[in-house]
Design a protein around this motif. Structure first.
Motif, PDB file in Angstrom:
ATOM      1  N   GLN A 153     -33.548  68.717  -2.089  1.00  0.00           N
ATOM      2  CA  GLN A 153     -33.532  68.347  -0.735  1.00  0.00           C
ATOM      3  C   GLN A 153     -34.062  69.421   0.290  1.00  0.00           C
ATOM      4  O   GLN A 153     -34.792  69.072   1.416  1.00  0.00           O
ATOM      5  CB  GLN A 153     -32.012  68.289  -0.421  1.00  0.00           C
ATOM      6  N   LEU A 154     -33.918  70.630  -0.065  1.00  0.00           N
ATOM      7  CA  LEU A 154     -34.668  71.821   0.706  1.00  0.00           C
ATOM      8  C   LEU A 154     -36.101  71.612   0.795  1.00  0.00           C
ATOM      9  O   LEU A 154     -36.752  71.477   1.810  1.00  0.00           O
ATOM     10  CB  LEU A 154     -34.339  73.088   0.289  1.00  0.00           C
ATOM     11  N   HIS A 156     -37.696  68.865   0.129  1.00  0.00           N
ATOM     12  CA  HIS A 156     -37.996  67.534   0.852  1.00  0.00           C
ATOM     13  C   HIS A 156     -38.024  67.624   2.393  1.00  0.00           C
ATOM     14  O   HIS A 156     -38.833  67.182   3.172  1.00  0.00           O
ATOM     15  CB  HIS A 156     -37.078  66.546   0.372  1.00  0.00           C
ATOM     16  N   SER A 157     -37.122  68.659   2.759  1.00  0.00           N
ATOM     17  CA  SER A 157     -37.053  68.680   4.221  1.00  0.00           C
ATOM     18  C   SER A 157     -38.231  69.758   4.773  1.00  0.00           C
ATOM     19  O   SER A 157     -38.625  69.496   5.855  1.00  0.00           O
ATOM     20  CB  SER A 157     -35.667  69.606   4.706  1.00  0.00           C
TER      21      SER A 157
END
Length: 271
Positions: A153-154, A156-157
């Motif tokens: 998720q990191l 992707h952010s």
């Protein structure tokens, strides 16, 4: 890698090239499946030992690959890994490293096909520089406190919508399955693999101010003549070099910065 593993890796690279020359093979799917095989071999110590045991018949090992992987991955992946286990490997680790390299290479083939390979190469370099200059980010991506999902998720952010999909996938695989490598080392290896895919070497150029297009062209031409091959310039700006440029190609450093010359003068004075 020692001699036997180097030869086996060279053969595996040739097999991947032959396989991906066929445009009917989905390189992205191949990359995902080879990455899954890498994770499986990392988990199953006994399996990778059997598959690299020189006392075992190569054809028997290939048949084992077909039984274990046949229902999990496609035929192209099974054929590729089956060919690899017929080769002799000096250590089980080398075999797993090679499967991982082929996964990354297949991802780069997919990027080459969609015209994004050059962007991917540049994005990997820039992301490496971002990580190096941000200790908290590096700790979040490389530390053991966050799980694979949080790291995914990191990434992707940070990269989602800002970088090519292949770049995001490569970085995600690296941070979720580092396999003992440092984050910087893994990113550097990916950058070099991308450069090799483009048949060029990587020259990391550090200058006090950004180089003009003309300066980059001239420097690239000079380095190509010196080394006998095309060079991709990864450019970095560091005011501390004070002027001139420093060039690193692999382990070789060509340092023409004022800071280096001042440092050398100081060392001579101190003698």
């Amino acid at each position: 890698m020692s001699g036997a593993s180097r030869e086996a890796l060279a053969a595996a690279r040739e097999s991947l090239t032959a396989l991906t020359d066929n445009t009917s093979v989905d390189a992205k799917v191949l990359a995902d499946e080879l990455s899954a095989v890498t994770a499986l071999l990392d988990r199953e110590v006994s399996l990778r030992r059997v598959l690299t045991d020189p006392a075992q018949d190569g054809e028997a090992k290939a048949q084992l690959v077909a039984r274990v992987l046949g229902e999990q991955v496609g035929g192209a992946t099974v054929d590729l890994v089956s060919g690899m286990v017929r080769s002799r490997w000096s250590a089980p680790r080398h075999f797993v490293d090679a499967v991982e390299e082929l996964a990354d290479s297949a991802e780069l083939v997919a990027a080459e096909r969609d015209g994004s390979l050059e962007d991917v190469e540049d994005e990997l370099f820039r992301f490496s520089r971002t990580v190096s200059s941000a200790p908290e980010l590096r700790a979040a991506l490389a530390g053991s406190s966050a799980g694979a999902q949080a790291k995914t998720q990191l990434v992707h952010s940070l990269l989602g919508g800002r970088a090519k999909p292949a770049t995001e996938r490569l970085v995600t695989r690296l941070v979720t399955h580092p396999r003992g490598r440092s984050l910087e080392g893994g990113l550097d290896a990916l950058s070099k693999l991308a450069a090799e895919r483009r048949d060029r070497s990587v020259a990391i150029v550090t200058s006090a101010v950004p180089l003009s297009d003309g300066q980059k062209q001239r420097l690239g031409d000079v380095l190509a003549r010196l080394y006998g091959r095309r060079m991709h310039l990864n450019l970095d700006v560091d005011p501390e070099v004070l002027g001139g440029i420093a060039v690193r190609i692999g382990d070789e450093v060509i340092n023409g910065s004022i800071a280096e010359r001042l440092g050398e003068a100081q060392r001579r004075i101190a003698r």
